[in-house]
Design a protein around this motif. Structure first.
Motif, PDB file in Angstrom:
ATOM      1  N   SER A  77       4.793  -1.775 -10.232  1.00  0.00           N
ATOM      2  CA  SER A  77       4.379  -2.925  -9.438  1.00  0.00           C
ATOM      3  C   SER A  77       5.291  -4.144  -9.524  1.00  0.00           C
ATOM      4  CB  SER A  77       2.952  -3.329  -9.804  1.00  0.00           C
ATOM      5  OG  SER A  77       2.905  -3.743 -11.141  1.00  0.00           O
ATOM      6  N   ARG A 128       2.501   1.609  -3.462  1.00  0.00           N
ATOM      7  CA  ARG A 128       1.525   2.012  -4.482  1.00  0.00           C
ATOM      8  C   ARG A 128       1.127   3.479  -4.360  1.00  0.00           C
ATOM      9  NH1 ARG A 128      -1.631  -3.541  -4.475  1.00  0.00           N
ATOM     10  NH2 ARG A 128      -0.410  -4.585  -6.080  1.00  0.00           N
ATOM     11  N   GLU A 150       0.828  -1.208   0.000  1.00  0.00           N
ATOM     12  CA  GLU A 150       0.000   0.000   0.000  1.00  0.00           C
ATOM     13  C   GLU A 150       0.870   1.268   0.000  1.00  0.00           C
ATOM     14  OE1 GLU A 150      -2.950   2.069   3.182  1.00  0.00           O
ATOM     15  OE2 GLU A 150      -3.438  -0.008   2.656  1.00  0.00           O
ATOM     16  N   ASP A 199       2.856   5.452  -6.978  1.00  0.00           N
ATOM     17  CA  ASP A 199       2.696   4.882  -8.317  1.00  0.00           C
ATOM     18  C   ASP A 199       3.161   5.852  -9.390  1.00  0.00           C
ATOM     19  OD1 ASP A 199       1.164   4.247 -10.905  1.00  0.00           O
ATOM     20  OD2 ASP A 199       0.760   2.480  -9.665  1.00  0.00           O
TER      21      ASP A 199
END
Length: 195
Positions: free
Chosen positions: A95, A80, A77, A83
């Motif tokens: 990823s 991300r 989390e 990102d």
């Protein structure tokens, strides 16, 4: 010549990656010429090499690797949240355990210092490579100017043992490395963690 040199007849059968001592560039004329000749042969016969005495401190390299490891150990989390698709410069977490950075990003772990050192090493290598091609030392300088395109990618590749175990981790998630590819740009410099 050093022990890392290879003759043309056995270059394709080399057993060790050649090692280039970059401090020779600042040594005597004889040492400098040794480095230039070694670079010429290694680049023509093998295409890649290790660089020692490159000017970046062991502490800075170790710290860079430590922070990279800490980053990849974060919960998914948290990774991300960075990102790359949310970045206007297409930089951030990918990823498959990649983080791509650029010089102006706020790295926060001495990353600016590391990238500056890598840029300085790159410029020195390009000058040495120019000499190894019988060109003037500053032959490539105009190509890069004052603002070369310097990028840093921090990647976590699976351990070789995991790939040998069917290419999946302990939870059965596929592990990916980097297949055959060509990097853009003139040089790709890698800092390995020895694992």
């Amino acid at each position: 010549m050093t022990g890392a040199m290879m003759s043309s007849s056995n270059a394709s059968n080399f057993e060790q990656i050649p090692v280039v001592d970059f401090s020779l560039l600042d040594g005597s004329l004889e040492q400098r010429n040794e480095l230039i000749l070694q670079l010429r042969e290694v680049c023509h016969e093998v295409g890649f090499f290790y660089v020692t005495n490159h000017g970046l401190s062991r502490e800075l390299c170790d710290r860079t690797l430590e922070v990279a490891g800490d980053f990849f150990a974060l919960p998914m989390e948290a990774k991300r949240a960075l990102d790359y698709r949310q970045s206007p410069s297409f930089r951030g977490y990918m990823s498959l355990d990649f983080a791509v950075l650029q010089p102006k990003c706020k790295v926060g772990f001495g990353g600016q210092e590391f990238m500056a050192g890598m840029e300085q090493l790159s410029r020195g290598l390009m000058r040495a490579l120019a000499l190894s091609l019988d060109l003037s030392e500053d032959y490539f300088d105009a190509t890069f100017g004052d603002s070369p395109n310097v990028q840093m990618k921090i990647a976590k590749y699976p351990p070789l043992q995991a790939l040998e175990n069917g290419g999946v981790d302990e939870d059965g998630v596929p592990l990916l490395g980097v297949g055959a590819h060509s990097d853009s740009g003139y040089l790709s410099l890698l800092l390995q963690d020895g694992k």
